[in-house]
Design an enzyme around this catalytic site. Structure first.
Site, short mmCIF file in Angstrom:
data_model
loop_
_atom_site.label_atom_id
_atom_site.label_comp_id
_atom_site.label_asym_id
_atom_site.label_seq_id
_atom_site.Cartn_x
_atom_site.Cartn_y
_atom_site.Cartn_z
N TYR A 127 0.88 -1.17 0.00
CA TYR A 127 0.00 0.00 0.00
C TYR A 127 0.92 1.22 0.00
O TYR A 127 2.09 1.13 -0.39
CB TYR A 127 -0.91 -0.14 1.25
CG TYR A 127 -2.07 0.80 1.31
CD1 TYR A 127 -3.06 0.81 0.33
CD2 TYR A 127 -2.22 1.69 2.38
CE1 TYR A 127 -4.14 1.69 0.42
CE2 TYR A 127 -3.29 2.56 2.47
CZ TYR A 127 -4.25 2.55 1.47
OH TYR A 127 -5.32 3.41 1.55
N ARG A 180 -5.49 10.04 -11.41
CA ARG A 180 -4.89 10.78 -10.27
C ARG A 180 -4.42 9.76 -9.27
O ARG A 180 -5.10 9.46 -8.30
CB ARG A 180 -5.94 11.75 -9.69
CG ARG A 180 -5.43 12.78 -8.74
CD ARG A 180 -5.02 12.20 -7.37
NE ARG A 180 -6.10 12.03 -6.42
CZ ARG A 180 -6.13 11.03 -5.52
NH1 ARG A 180 -5.19 10.11 -5.43
NH2 ARG A 180 -7.14 10.94 -4.69
N LYS A 198 -5.36 -1.76 -2.72
CA LYS A 198 -6.56 -1.52 -1.90
C LYS A 198 -7.26 -2.85 -1.60
O LYS A 198 -7.75 -3.08 -0.50
CB LYS A 198 -7.54 -0.59 -2.63
CG LYS A 198 -7.03 0.85 -2.76
CD LYS A 198 -7.47 1.72 -1.60
CE LYS A 198 -6.84 3.10 -1.68
NZ LYS A 198 -7.13 3.94 -0.53
N GLU A 269 -11.69 4.71 -7.17
CA GLU A 269 -10.44 5.10 -6.51
C GLU A 269 -9.54 5.87 -7.47
O GLU A 269 -9.33 5.48 -8.62
CB GLU A 269 -9.73 3.81 -6.07
CG GLU A 269 -8.57 4.02 -5.13
CD GLU A 269 -8.99 4.51 -3.74
OE1 GLU A 269 -9.89 3.90 -3.13
OE2 GLU A 269 -8.39 5.51 -3.29
N ASP A 270 -9.04 6.98 -6.99
CA ASP A 270 -8.02 7.76 -7.69
C ASP A 270 -8.44 8.20 -9.09
O ASP A 270 -7.67 8.07 -10.06
CB ASP A 270 -6.68 7.02 -7.66
CG ASP A 270 -6.07 7.03 -6.25
OD1 ASP A 270 -6.78 7.43 -5.30
OD2 ASP A 270 -4.90 6.65 -6.11
N ASP A 292 -13.92 6.36 -2.66
CA ASP A 292 -13.10 6.30 -1.45
C ASP A 292 -12.38 7.62 -1.19
O ASP A 292 -12.25 8.04 -0.04
CB ASP A 292 -12.08 5.16 -1.63
CG ASP A 292 -11.21 4.95 -0.43
OD1 ASP A 292 -11.73 5.07 0.69
OD2 ASP A 292 -10.01 4.67 -0.61
N ASP A 293 -11.89 8.27 -2.24
CA ASP A 293 -11.12 9.51 -2.03
C ASP A 293 -12.00 10.62 -1.49
O ASP A 293 -11.55 11.44 -0.69
CB ASP A 293 -10.44 9.93 -3.34
CG ASP A 293 -9.47 8.86 -3.80
OD1 ASP A 293 -8.49 8.63 -3.09
OD2 ASP A 293 -9.74 8.21 -4.82
N ASN A 443 -0.33 11.65 -0.20
CA ASN A 443 0.48 10.45 -0.44
C ASN A 443 1.14 10.52 -1.81
O ASN A 443 0.65 11.23 -2.68
CB ASN A 443 -0.44 9.21 -0.42
CG ASN A 443 -1.10 9.02 0.93
OD1 ASN A 443 -0.46 9.13 1.96
ND2 ASN A 443 -2.40 8.76 0.91
#
Ligand code: NAI
Ligand code: PYR
Ligand code: MG
Length: 601
Positions: A127, A180, A198, A269-270, A292-293, A443
């Site tokens: 991760y 992203r 994830k 995600e992302d 999630d973000d 991150n």
């Protein structure tokens, strides 16, 4: 400490358990089994099984126990650590990722056991931060595919392609378009590392059966010129699809997934901000999905923000008085603000507009006000009216805002390393809080707004510090330790996914997300929180997930969203006490053990 037995200790106890797991059916024989990581036990196949499955002679004769295999792996891992000492961090991290990935490719049961038992040590590899490095180097590192890849070239084919996935049941999907990836920008197809990482966390933290997970890359091209020119790049070589063309691809994917697995939960995600918000709005009433973000991060941040109030020895109602500066107005920053504003308006019984006054939003162009031209619609509710600002104006810099506002909390979700420089951190010494809080949540590590050492040395020893990627605790040199919290959505998304699955909810509502956040917020004791420990150790992740999952189930029942799961219907769920729900969730967590394989034609 976890609320119940420390997870690692619980895992050790299970290693000693003598219960034999039930049989698993396998349609393969011989080398096909050895090459299938779901069934392969390497040297661990007992002789009777070798006979039954046509494996005699295909393996060295000695049968090695699971515990012995486990120890052998950990010994090779420790040797690798020793042999790479003195090499660059990048080399060491990638070497560690490779050895884990090779095990993942070969023997999933052993892989997940070492991951679960050593989650604190291995999470930074599978991760953040190492997963970021892996994504950046994915095309070069690629050996075997994992998950599914749907590309712009597959338009019109997805409904049949989805049946190429070998598993009859999929519960949890993590989907990205690679636009992203962490704070690393557009990495195109290379972003597949994120859904893989994830979902590894889903298995480790939530005990989702690895046969029921599916990492997915939606490759609609990339705008990363360097990748487009890289001869090793494995994605579609075209600029990203935009507008209706883009949405039609995501629509097709979502329809295909839910045709084959109507109850599968999709975690977005992302995605770059515009598509993160657009797809959430488009699908959240139609499918069981969440972003999630936006939503997972918001809950983790809110739990941390409530923790900072407790850390000051103040009652939670003091949250209404906290001044909070959020740096980064993207999907994560806006998600956090919107959940925090909702919490304030609920606590005060006032309107969300009134609740806004304590929050300050800064993006790459500085303080966001209503004077901003081309203000993003998603940021409008949080833009300050310049009339309400004394001595600050549109576009004010982070240092100007911090000096003027003297916030209780400075929270970064900008994706830009070092934005909280020495001057900004020193200005936090003038905070009106007795325990100023610095959340450097971006991150991977390089993109954190500041490091833990910088925060404690410039902002003072009495701060509360949290980061998105792990840092070591800081030795303050006076016998005291500056505690580092990891404010990462990993504390919530596994529980949101598992709780939703076990409730059988068709949608993930704000109420379910709020319950998850409140559960995390109340996990730590006052004693810990006053020491600056806002989140549990990652060793406790299964315990946290059981509690969060149960809170989500409860909320789904209360909101009449729950339809039940397997033999457990709505009525049974509704009759469970809080403790029984936690046990129900815990009891549904998969745990890696070899099962006797039975051949089935
Ligand atoms: N700790 C956690 O659980 C999570 C961390 N993140 C991290 O948050 C970061 C941002 O993610 P998103 O919001 O999705 O990205 P995004 O790209 O949607 O937004 C980034 C925002 O930062 C602003 N920004 C850029 N440079 C800036 C500067 N120098 N000063 C102030 N603001 C600046 C941009 O204007 C934009 O508003 C990433 O690094 C990501 O890894 C995201 C989700 C969860
Ligand atoms: C943690 C996470 O989801 C991110 O950095 O994007
Ligand atoms: Mg993310």
């Amino acid at each position: 400490m976890c609320k119940v037995v420390r997870f690692a200790a619980a895992a050790r106890l299970r290693r000693l358990s003598t219960a034999i797991p039930g049989p698993c059916k396998v349609q393969k024989r011989g080398t096909d089994i050895l090459h299938d990581p779901w069934f392969n036990k390497d040297t661990g196949f007992p002789l009777t099984e070798r006979d039954r499955l046509g494996l005699r002679g295909l393996l060295p004769p000695r049968v090695i126990s699971f515990e012995h295999q486990y120890d052998r792996f950990m010994n090779s891992y420790r040797s690798l650590e020793k042999n790479t000492r003195g090499q660059s961090d990048k080399f060491v991290s990638l070497s560690k990722w490779r050895i884990l990935n090779r095990l993942h490719d070969r023997n999933e049961i052993l892989y997940y056991r070492v991951l679960i038992d050593n989650i604190k040590e291995f999470a930074p590899i599978i991760y953040t931060p190492t997963v970021g490095l892996v994504c950046e180097n994915y095309s070069g590192l690629f050996r075997r595919p994992r998950g599914m890849y749907f590309s712009a070239k597959d338009k019109g084919e997805m409904m049949s392609m989805i049946y190429n996935w070998p598993s009859d049941q999929v519960d949890m999907i993590v989907l990205t378009d690679g636009s992203r990836i962490l704070g690393l920008g557009d990495l195109g197809v290379q972003g597949i590392g994120i859904p893989i990482g994830k979902l590894d966390m889903y298995v480790a933290a939530a005990g989702i059966n690895p046969r029921k997970i599916l990492p997915v890359m939606l490759d609609v091209g990339t705008n990363n010129q360097k990748l487009l020119e890289d001869p090793l790049y494995l994605g579609v070589r075209q600029p990203r699809w935009e507008g209706e063309a883009y949405l039609s691809i995501v629509d097709e994917f979502m329809e295909a997934v839910h045709t084959r697995w109507p109850k599968a939960i999709v975690q977005f995600e992302d995605f770059q901000m515009k598509w993160a918000f657009e797809t959430l709005k488009r699908y959240r009433e139609r499918f069981c999905m969440f972003n999630d973000d936006i939503q997972g991060t918001a809950g983790v941040a809110l739990a941390g923000l409530l923790g900072t109030v407790r850390s000051q020895g103040r009652p939670l109602s003091d949250f209404l008085k906290q001044k909070i500066v959020v740096v980064g107005a993207g999907s994560a920053g806006l998600g956090v603000l919107s959940m925090a504003v909702q919490a304030v308006s609920r606590m005060s019984g006032g309107s969300e507009t009134a609740a806004n006054s304590q929050f300050f939003l800064i993006d790459k162009d500085g303080l966001v006000t209503t004077e901003r031209s081309n203000l993003d619609p998603a940021a409008v509710p949080f833009a300050k009216n310049p009339r309400d600002l004394e001595g600050l104006s549109e576009g004010a810099s982070v240092i100007e805002v911090v000096k003027k506002v003297k916030p209780h909390v400075l929270l970064g979700l900008s994706g830009v390393g070092g934005v909280f420089n020495a001057e900004v951190l020193k200005a936090m010494r003038e905070s009106v809080s007795t325990k100023p809080a610095i959340f450097a949540m971006s991150n991977p590590t390089m993109n954190a707004e500041c490091t833990a050492i910088e925060a404690f040395s410039h902002a003072g020893e009495n701060i509360v510090f949290a980061s998105g990627s792990p840092f070591e605790n800081v030795d303050l040199g006076n016998g005291e330790v500056g505690h580092v919290n990891q404010a990462n959505n990993m504390y919530l998304f596994p529980g949101i996914g598992l709780g939703t699955l076990l409730s059988g909810a068709r949608h993930i509502t704000d109420g379910m997300l709020r319950a998850a956040a409140e559960c995390l917020a109340s996990y730590m004791t006052d004693e810990d929180v006053q020491k600056g420990i806002l989140y549990p150790s990652i060793d406790c992740i299964r315990d946290v997930t059981a509690e969060v999952g149960a809170a989500v189930v409860h909320a789904a029942v209360a909101e009449k969203q729950a339809e039940g799961h397997g033999d457990v219907g709505f009525k049974e769920l509704a009759n469970m006490s809080k403790e029984e729900t936690v046990e129900y969730v815990r009891g549904n967590m998969w745990y890696p053990e070899y099962c006797p394989l039975v051949h089935e034609k």
